[in-house]
Write a protein that holds these residues in place. Sequence first.
Motif, PDB file in Angstrom:
ATOM      1  N   HIS A  56       2.570   6.540  -9.246  1.00 20.34           N
ATOM      2  CA  HIS A  56       2.017   5.286  -8.501  1.00 20.34           C
ATOM      3  C   HIS A  56       0.673   5.689  -7.746  1.00 20.34           C
ATOM      4  CE1 HIS A  56       4.662   1.867  -8.119  1.00 20.34           C
ATOM      5  NE2 HIS A  56       5.585   2.956  -8.350  1.00 20.34           N
TER       6      HIS A  56
ATOM      7  N   THR B 159      -3.073   4.377  -8.973  1.00 20.44           N
ATOM      8  CA  THR B 159      -3.739   4.055  -7.084  1.00 20.44           C
ATOM      9  C   THR B 159      -5.094   4.295  -8.050  1.00 20.44           C
ATOM     10  OG1 THR B 159      -2.131   3.500  -6.442  1.00 20.44           O
ATOM     11  CG2 THR B 159      -4.030   3.681  -5.149  1.00 20.44           C
TER      12      THR B 159
ATOM     13  N   THR C  24       1.402   5.357  -3.085  1.00 18.18           N
ATOM     14  CA  THR C  24      -0.152   4.795  -2.807  1.00 18.18           C
ATOM     15  C   THR C  24      -1.150   4.228  -1.906  1.00 18.18           C
ATOM     16  OG1 THR C  24       0.354   2.189  -4.208  1.00 18.18           O
ATOM     17  CG2 THR C  24      -1.118   2.483  -2.600  1.00 18.18           C
TER      18      THR C  24
ATOM     19  N   LYS D 157      -4.157   6.815  -1.636  1.00 17.43           N
ATOM     20  CA  LYS D 157      -5.917   5.917  -0.690  1.00 17.43           C
ATOM     21  C   LYS D 157      -6.725   6.845   0.316  1.00 17.43           C
ATOM     22  CE  LYS D 157      -5.249   1.236  -2.529  1.00 17.43           C
ATOM     23  NZ  LYS D 157      -6.101   1.440  -2.845  1.00 17.43           N
TER      24      LYS D 157
ATOM     25  N   ASN E 189      -6.468  -4.103   0.043  1.00 22.23           N
ATOM     26  CA  ASN E 189      -6.032  -3.422  -1.202  1.00 22.23           C
ATOM     27  C   ASN E 189      -6.130  -4.066  -1.942  1.00 22.23           C
ATOM     28  OD1 ASN E 189      -5.838  -1.138   0.013  1.00 22.23           O
ATOM     29  ND2 ASN E 189      -4.336  -1.391   0.853  1.00 22.23           N
TER      30      ASN E 189
END
Length: 462
Positions: free
Chosen positions: A10, A14, A137, A141, A270
Amino acid sequence: MTNTLRILYHYLRTRGRAQRWSNRAALERWQERQVLRHVKWVRRHAAFYRQWWEGRADADWRQFPMIDKGVMMEQFDELNTVGLSRTQAQDIALEAERTRDFEPQLHGVTIGLSSGTSGNRGLFLVSPQEQDAWTGTVLAKLLPGGLRESHRIAFFLRANSNLYESVRKGKLEFRYFDLMVPMEQHLMVLEQECPDIWVAPASLLRLLADAAHAGKLTVKPWRIISVAEVLDPLDRQRIEDAFQQRVHQVYQCTEGFLGATCEHGTLHLNEDIVHIDREYIDEDKRRFVPIITDFSRRAQPIIRYRLNDILTLAEQPCACGSSFTAVERIEGRCDDILYIRQLDEDEQDWQEEHEQQELDRPLVPLFPDLVTRAVISASPEIEHYQVIQHDSDRLEILYRLSGEESRAAVEAQIRERLKQLCAGLHGALPAIRFGEYAFEPGPVKLRRVERRWKPDGDRGLV
């Protein structure tokens, strides 16, 4: 139990998505496919949604009736897909908060409670798979340097969670700071351990900035991330001045991980994990209420969920080039829009002799951001403030000054700016009572502008 490979998957996905869509249209086509696939799965597995959407095709998902926190909590047993009852989940979450032991799960599912600033605490459920997805995620970020770098992360939160503990991976060290613990202990641990990423509510970050200004805190982080509360312009400025860096933000609530700032400091929604429709409440000023459909969560599906937040759309695209919606500011909650009495255009002041006549008049909305700007512009010595509306004709303003300016002079300036603001809206200035600011971070979130009354249903709202 977390799955490191799944987290890495993930994380990489992302980071790849951030560069995948060359334009907004491509992103929206991809979102549509994700939502339709998700709706089809949820219809099969969630009894509540099957009934809620009865007679409506999957392709018409934008016309599905909305839900909110009240509906979600009322229908909790039939809405979640992991077979948990509201009573079971609530008992575990409340016991965790009582004992401050946040590790227990039920059937592997992480359970938590929202802070309940609106008086209605929400339950959230996160499956092991969703926990790994969230971790990957968040790391992608918030850590632009990647997972190869070592970081010590300090989380200052009202309640810990297995969700937050899952961030502790590889070279990442995690330390939970309980907001129920005295500030002096936090300062001591920060000095000893020197974490380089601080994640905390704005009110706590402000106290750390004040401690740094006073020489009580000498360590400085590599990155500061504000969570859980609205980041007020006054607090942002003081924090950035103290630590000489930009304050980043995470927009997350019971309903999901909804936004994060880019390297330019712009908050982006998001939209690689949620679809967000906008219900405009002041289109000219770009203010809207988000209606979210999270196509990444299955344990507790969130589809066409109307939040209570007020967001302001950015006027210009962000220089980072992202196709994700840029938000200028999270202004507050709809519950904290103040309401004042409407006056005729030729009236200038509140007319006490016609009090009953005034009370029958429509109410004019006064948005929190406008109130904030009016108060903090009254004096550069305003260090802290809180505006509380007790009724349409009663305001309480609590504040603290950093210097020697006369309180009478400051109060006159605040009153004048609010009077001008109300006049511009053709509204009556409420009676104002001033007092000393005394908020301390803890289990209750700071709301700089707060409405503590509910307009009667028979009173008109403009």
